[in-house]
Design a protein around this motif. Structure first.
Motif, short mmCIF file in Angstrom:
data_model
loop_
_atom_site.label_atom_id
_atom_site.label_comp_id
_atom_site.label_asym_id
_atom_site.label_seq_id
_atom_site.Cartn_x
_atom_site.Cartn_y
_atom_site.Cartn_z
N ILE A 13 -4.93 2.89 5.99
CA ILE A 13 -4.12 3.93 5.32
C ILE A 13 -5.11 4.84 4.58
N GLN A 14 -4.74 6.10 4.38
CA GLN A 14 -5.60 7.01 3.61
C GLN A 14 -5.89 6.39 2.24
N GLU A 15 -7.10 6.59 1.73
CA GLU A 15 -7.53 5.98 0.46
C GLU A 15 -6.40 5.96 -0.58
N ILE A 16 -6.15 4.77 -1.13
CA ILE A 16 -5.03 4.61 -2.08
C ILE A 16 -5.58 4.45 -3.50
N ALA A 35 -2.57 -3.05 -2.55
CA ALA A 35 -1.93 -1.92 -3.21
C ALA A 35 -0.54 -2.41 -3.61
N GLY A 36 -0.33 -2.57 -4.90
CA GLY A 36 0.95 -3.10 -5.40
C GLY A 36 1.87 -1.94 -5.76
N ILE A 37 3.02 -1.87 -5.11
CA ILE A 37 3.89 -0.69 -5.29
C ILE A 37 5.12 -1.02 -6.14
N ASN A 38 5.81 0.03 -6.56
CA ASN A 38 6.98 -0.12 -7.44
C ASN A 38 8.25 -0.39 -6.64
N SER A 39 8.11 -1.22 -5.60
CA SER A 39 9.25 -1.56 -4.75
C SER A 39 9.00 -2.97 -4.24
N GLY A 40 9.82 -3.43 -3.33
CA GLY A 40 9.64 -4.78 -2.83
C GLY A 40 10.62 -5.06 -1.73
N THR A 82 -3.72 -4.04 1.92
CA THR A 82 -2.56 -4.91 2.05
C THR A 82 -1.53 -4.41 1.04
N VAL A 83 -0.44 -3.88 1.57
CA VAL A 83 0.55 -3.25 0.70
C VAL A 83 1.60 -4.30 0.33
N VAL A 84 1.72 -4.53 -0.98
CA VAL A 84 2.63 -5.59 -1.45
C VAL A 84 3.62 -5.03 -2.47
N GLY A 85 4.75 -5.74 -2.59
CA GLY A 85 5.78 -5.33 -3.53
C GLY A 85 5.62 -6.03 -4.86
N ASN A 86 6.57 -5.76 -5.78
CA ASN A 86 6.49 -6.34 -7.13
C ASN A 86 7.47 -7.48 -7.34
N ILE A 115 10.28 6.46 -0.42
CA ILE A 115 9.09 6.90 -1.17
C ILE A 115 8.86 5.95 -2.34
N THR A 116 7.64 5.44 -2.44
CA THR A 116 7.31 4.49 -3.50
C THR A 116 6.05 4.98 -4.23
N GLU A 117 5.71 4.29 -5.32
CA GLU A 117 4.50 4.66 -6.04
C GLU A 117 3.63 3.43 -6.27
N VAL A 118 2.32 3.63 -6.31
CA VAL A 118 1.39 2.51 -6.46
C VAL A 118 1.22 2.19 -7.94
N ASN A 119 1.59 0.95 -8.31
CA ASN A 119 1.44 0.50 -9.70
C ASN A 119 0.03 0.02 -9.99
N VAL A 120 -0.44 -0.88 -9.11
CA VAL A 120 -1.76 -1.49 -9.37
C VAL A 120 -2.56 -1.65 -8.08
N MET A 121 -3.86 -1.48 -8.22
CA MET A 121 -4.79 -1.80 -7.14
C MET A 121 -5.50 -3.08 -7.55
N LYS A 122 -5.68 -3.99 -6.62
CA LYS A 122 -6.31 -5.27 -6.95
C LYS A 122 -7.20 -5.70 -5.79
#
Ligand code: LLP
Length: 403
Positions: free
Chosen positions: A343-346, A291-296, A326-330, A276-283
């Protein structure tokens, strides 16, 4: 009723334990083990969980509690399995490219051992002769597995003693009166085609007659699990039928019936794990929405390392309208989990869950970029237990020599 963990349950766990978070569902592991034992009920079989997939002690304890044995790929895994309460007879050490001292240690610990080089087999003979039963890992020269990095049985592979060196093996067995009780092959991971296992068995049938003390043949692991919707998996029932047929048609010429061993890793724990991760930033960038998540890839390396597909769901917006992300890590280098994935709206702050994260997820994680490894939680009968704390700064420093 489905025993999978629901998005609501996963959300609650992330609220309680924070994110990123690895969650494992013990009941799914049990269910997968039952699928194996049920399918193979007509054959004398023994399953050793390939614990390189996930070694948390609590997971090992659970595996042990349901009657499953444990396969190890390092002496430390052997020690973890024993620490988790397994008896040595339930632990197998399938070595590869190791120093002989590890084999000596494994022998002292009393576990089953598979040796994968002529060199270590000779050293074993010199030191222990016929006094400790041992297995041999063979390379059957079969190409199998989801990609080159996880193919291990082909004729360029480093694993096992090539079958064409049978004469050299037999010379050592004769010279040191080795008590060979197990023959092992493992051709790779993500093997969907049951015929690969049948081919492996056929290779072994030519070799078995040479080993008078044999008690078992070990066909390794590698059962494919479905990672995406519509993905196939190894047909375990068909495999069981084929294995039984093969052994019924080829009784051991030396008389004693042979037990069949398997070493499943992914099959037991892949689907039981959730990251389970969380979305930090949308760009936004041109047509791409990141969708930049708090993982990598420091937490889940499979997409970057093997181009592996992991299903991703937005558990904060289950019924949201799907769009491409496009889901990316940090991590400070290219770190992509999924490209233009529907994916469902992020939205920032949403929680994204990665499915099939149990096998080779946490286990292959690192502290790259000096980021913390996630916490791990085990859910048993619906009850969640923290089984590993999230790293803290002290974990990054503790082994360094600070003056
Ligand atoms: N037995 C032996 C000797 C093995 O080397 C392995 C896996 C297994 C059993 C279990 O294979 P499984 O049932 O899990 O496919 N990190 C890669 C997979 C590497 C597998 C290495 N050996 C991945 O994430 O796809």
């Amino acid at each position: 009723m489905s025993i999978l963990l629901s998005p609501e349950h996963l959300n609650e766990l992330a609220t309680a334990f924070g994110s990123p978070l690895y969650v494992y569902n013990a009941d799914q592991i049990t269910e997968q083990y039952k699928r194996l034992t049920t399918a193979f009920a007509q054959t004398d079989t023994r399953f050793f969980y390939a614990c390189k997939a996930l070694t948390n002690i609590h997971v090992l304890r659970h595996i042990n509690s349901i009657g499953c044995n444990i396969d190890c790929s390092s002496i430390n895994e052997v020690k973890l399995a024993l620490f988790a309460g397994c008896t040595p007879n339930n632990v197998l050490y399938t070595s590869n490219g190791i120093h002989f001292s590890e084999i000596e240690e494994a022998k002292d610990l009393g576990v089953h051992i598979n040796i994968d080089s002529l060199s270590n087999l000779e050293k074993f003979g010199q030191k222990f002769g016929p006094h400790y039963p041992v297995g041999i890992r063979l390379r059957p020269n079969i190409m199998a597995g989801g990609n080159m990095k996880i193919s291990t049985g082909h004729d360029k592979s480093k694993f096992g003693i090539p079958v064409e060196q049978l004469d050299e093996i037999l010379t050592l067995v004769e010279k040191y009166q080795l008590n060979i009780q197990n023959l092992h092959i493992h051709t790779g991971s993500d093997i969907k085609d049951v015929e690969v296992f049948v081919k492996g068995i056929e290779v072994l049938f030519d070799i078995i007659p040479h080993f008078k003390n044999l008690k078992s043949v070990d066909l390794g692991g590698g059962f494919k699990v479905p990672y995406q919707k519509g993905d196939g998996e190894t047909d375990i029932d068909l495999l069981a039928t084929k294995v039984k047929e093969a052994f019924d048609n080829h009784p051991n010429p030396n008389g004693q019936p042979l037990q069949v061993w398997f070493e499943p890793g992914k099959f037991l724990v892949s689907a039981a794990g959730y990251l389970i991760t969380e979305v930090n930033v949308m760009k936004k960038s041109g047509d791409t929405v990141f969708a930049g998540i708090n993982s990598g890839f420091n937490h889940l390396i499979r997409p970057m390392f093997y181009d592996a597909y992991h299903r991703i769901e937005n558990i904060s917006n289950k019924n949201g309208k799907e769009a491409n992300y496009t889901v990316v890590g940090n991590i400070c280098e290219t770190d992509t989990f999924a490209t233009d994935r529907s994916i469902q709206e992020i939205r920032e702050g949403d929680r994204l869950v990665f499915y099939n994260a149990g096998a080779y997820g946490f286990e292959m994680s690192s502290n790259f970029n000096s980021r913390f490894k996630p916490a791990e939680v085990l859910v048993t009968n619906g009850n969640a237990q923290l089984i590993r704390k999230r790293d803290v700064l002290e974990d990054l420093i503790k082994n360094q020599q600070i003056n």
